[in-house]
Write a protein that holds these residues in place. Structure first.
Motif, PDB file in Angstrom:
ATOM      1  N   HIS A 266       8.564   8.576 -29.690  1.00  0.00           N
ATOM      2  CA  HIS A 266       9.050   6.810 -30.399  1.00  0.00           C
ATOM      3  C   HIS A 266       9.924   6.258 -29.963  1.00  0.00           C
ATOM      4  CE1 HIS A 266      12.282   9.413 -33.044  1.00  0.00           C
ATOM      5  NE2 HIS A 266      12.313   9.718 -31.085  1.00  0.00           N
TER       6      HIS A 266
ATOM      7  N   SER B 165      12.118   4.779 -30.967  1.00  0.00           N
ATOM      8  CA  SER B 165      13.952   5.174 -31.094  1.00  0.00           C
ATOM      9  C   SER B 165      14.890   5.316 -30.038  1.00  0.00           C
ATOM     10  CB  SER B 165      13.674   6.008 -32.535  1.00  0.00           C
ATOM     11  OG  SER B 165      12.911   5.332 -33.524  1.00  0.00           O
TER      12      SER B 165
ATOM     13  N   ARG C  99       2.601  11.396 -28.465  1.00  0.00           N
ATOM     14  CA  ARG C  99       2.201  11.901 -29.149  1.00  0.00           C
ATOM     15  C   ARG C  99       1.222  13.353 -29.349  1.00  0.00           C
ATOM     16  NH1 ARG C  99       4.363   9.367 -34.596  1.00  0.00           N
ATOM     17  NH2 ARG C  99       6.201   8.754 -33.604  1.00  0.00           N
TER      18      ARG C  99
ATOM     19  N   GLN D  74       4.097   1.993 -29.650  1.00  0.00           N
ATOM     20  CA  GLN D  74       5.685   1.411 -30.870  1.00  0.00           C
ATOM     21  C   GLN D  74       6.505  -0.137 -30.348  1.00  0.00           C
ATOM     22  OE1 GLN D  74       7.708   4.227 -32.039  1.00  0.00           O
ATOM     23  NE2 GLN D  74       6.945   4.991 -33.407  1.00  0.00           N
TER      24      GLN D  74
ATOM     25  N   GLY E  74       7.942   2.914 -40.177  1.00  0.00           N
ATOM     26  CA  GLY E  74       8.463   2.962 -40.719  1.00  0.00           C
ATOM     27  C   GLY E  74       9.801   2.830 -40.751  1.00  0.00           C
ATOM     28  N   CYS E  75      10.882   2.289 -41.457  1.00  0.00           N
ATOM     29  CA  CYS E  75      12.193   1.380 -40.977  1.00  0.00           C
ATOM     30  C   CYS E  75      13.153   1.944 -41.930  1.00  0.00           C
ATOM     31  CB  CYS E  75      11.994   0.824 -41.577  1.00  0.00           C
ATOM     32  SG  CYS E  75      11.645  -0.069 -43.195  1.00  0.00           S
TER      33      CYS E  75
ATOM     34  N   GLY F 286      10.242   0.320 -36.662  1.00  0.00           N
ATOM     35  CA  GLY F 286       9.730   1.294 -35.554  1.00  0.00           C
ATOM     36  C   GLY F 286       8.222   0.945 -36.451  1.00  0.00           C
TER      37      GLY F 286
HETATM   38  N1  PHE Z   1      10.933   6.148 -34.552  1.00  0.00           N
HETATM   39  C1  PHE Z   1      10.120   6.641 -35.779  1.00  0.00           C
HETATM   40  C2  PHE Z   1       8.308   7.160 -35.684  1.00  0.00           C
HETATM   41  O1  PHE Z   1       7.606   6.976 -34.558  1.00  0.00           O
HETATM   42  C3  PHE Z   1       9.833   5.374 -36.732  1.00  0.00           C
HETATM   43  C4  PHE Z   1      11.526   4.482 -36.909  1.00  0.00           C
HETATM   44  C5  PHE Z   1      11.750   3.363 -36.200  1.00  0.00           C
HETATM   45  C6  PHE Z   1      11.770   4.809 -38.442  1.00  0.00           C
HETATM   46  C7  PHE Z   1      13.083   3.543 -36.859  1.00  0.00           C
HETATM   47  C8  PHE Z   1      12.905   3.973 -38.809  1.00  0.00           C
HETATM   48  C9  PHE Z   1      13.590   3.577 -38.171  1.00  0.00           C
HETATM   49  O2  PHE Z   1       8.385   7.176 -37.141  1.00  0.00           O
END
Ligand code: PHE
Length: 372
Positions: free
Chosen positions: A105, A107, A129, A143, A216-217, A239
């Protein structure tokens, strides 16, 4: 070449039990589909940039060239992913060696960017993944991470507590983004869990009679801010999956199409603009082949899909479990139906039989199951 650094096969693929990166995944490194302005992913990225630039007067820093090879620490520890979280497993993530992965991700870049002093940023990149195979899942996808830090004056003026303020701002921002991209579309918020945000939400969009999760957040865990030089502030992060959004936006029916070099696909996006609906060229017929075997303890569907993908590449459209039973002796049998289909041409019987034989052979040898 990624971020100006040349990545060689030896850097990524090794004949070592701690390495599970196959050649077909290595070949995707450095493709950076999200940086092509006449590709649906690049068009979408630019449209999101435009939303942020207009609404936040160019305050968001945009990064789309960070290297997808990251440390375990960046991918997991820095964003508080627990030691026993499934995403850390070899079954879910591509490992180069025990300390290095292909990011799963975007992140993975939050902490380093915070430490470098960024407070408003958008990170776009390819993520990797291990997963099952169907029309919306592909082992490499893209992403965009969004991150925004607030200083105390910002929420104090609102009369809200920091967390509620941040959550409300986040939802407003993303609903605005969804409307910027889709105009009128049915959407809903679903509460969820991420290790790095609390509270956490998912945004779903109604598409082809189904609710599709597109992002997602949540409100960033304070610990992440504390550790990275922002102890007095709060933040939100999101994300979003570019393919998921682009499939809805451009009517693209199968995720493999993003990788297609077929002119009938690429030419439809040559204007580099939103508003195009993909016109499918005639759909070639699928061909279904079943494979049944007695599984063992180490069997996983992701490993099966990796084998099938290794043999058939983008000719495999779906791998679906269609039968599952355990006999009196406690042996479990699985039957999978593999759908083969090219998006570009019709496949011959010989070609498909060949693929299926190779799949049977490799499933037997690599997964150590007993074919029935
Ligand atoms: N990293 C999460 C994912 O790949 C998405 C996400 C990013 C959720 C930032 C919350 C905050 O599913």
């Amino acid at each position: 070449e990624v971020g100006g650094v040349k990545i060689t096969r030896q850097d990524v693929v090794r004949d070592d039990p701690t390495n599970n990166v196959p050649d077909n995944i290595f070949s995707k490194l450095g493709m950076q589909l999200h940086r092509r302005n006449q590709h649906p992913l690049g068009i979408l990225k630019n449209a999101i940039y435009e939303y942020f630039d207009t609404n936040y007067s160019n305050k968001f820093n945009k990064l789309d060239d960070l290297c997808p090879i990251v440390s375990l620490k960046q991918n997991f520890d820095d964003v508080l992913v627990p030691e026993d979280h499934v995403s850390r497993s070899y079954n879910d993530t591509y490992y180069i060696d025990p300390q290095t992965v292909l990011r799963c991700h975007t992140s993975a870049h939050q902490a380093e960017l915070l430490r470098s002093g960024y407070t408003h940023f958008l990170v776009t990149g390819d993520v990797y993944r291990r997963d099952s195979i169907d029309s919306t899942h592909y082992p490499v996808f893209h992403q965009m991470e969004g991150f925004r830090v607030f200083v105390p004056e910002e929420w104090e003026a609102s009369g809200m507590d920091a967390t509620s303020f941040s959550a409300a701002d986040l939802k407003k921002c993303l609903e605005g983004l969804a409307r910027h991209l889709f105009g009128d579309v049915e959407m809903r918020w679903v509460d969820t869990y991420f290790p790095f945000t609390n509270p956490s939400f998912e945004l779903e969009i109604y598409f082809k009679e189904k609710w599709l999760e597109v992002l997602g957040c949540g409100v960033t865990e304070q610990e992440i801010l504390n550790r990275n030089g922002q102890p007095n502030n709060v933040a939100w992060a999101f994300g979003l999956g570019l393919e998921r959004l682009a499939m809805v936006l451009f009517d693209i029916p199968d995720i493999r199409l993003f990788w297609s070099n077929d002119e009938r696909f690429t030419s439809q996006f040559s204007k580099g603009q939103l508003g195009v609906k993909f016109k499918p060229y005639s759909k070639y017929p699928p061909c279904y082949k079943d494979i049944s075997f007695w599984i063992n303890e180490s069997f996983t569907e992701n490993n099966l899909c990796e084998v099938v993908r290794g043999v058939a590449g983008d000719l495999v459209e779906e791998v679906q479990l269609i039968d599952n039973f355990t006999n009196k002796k406690g042996m479990t049998s699985h039957c999978y139906r593999i759908a083969y289909r090219s998006m570009e041409r019709s496949l011959t019987d010989d070609e498909i039989n060949d693929l299926q034989w190779k799949v049977r052979e490799l499933v037997q040898n690599k997964l150590e199951v007993v074919i029935r």
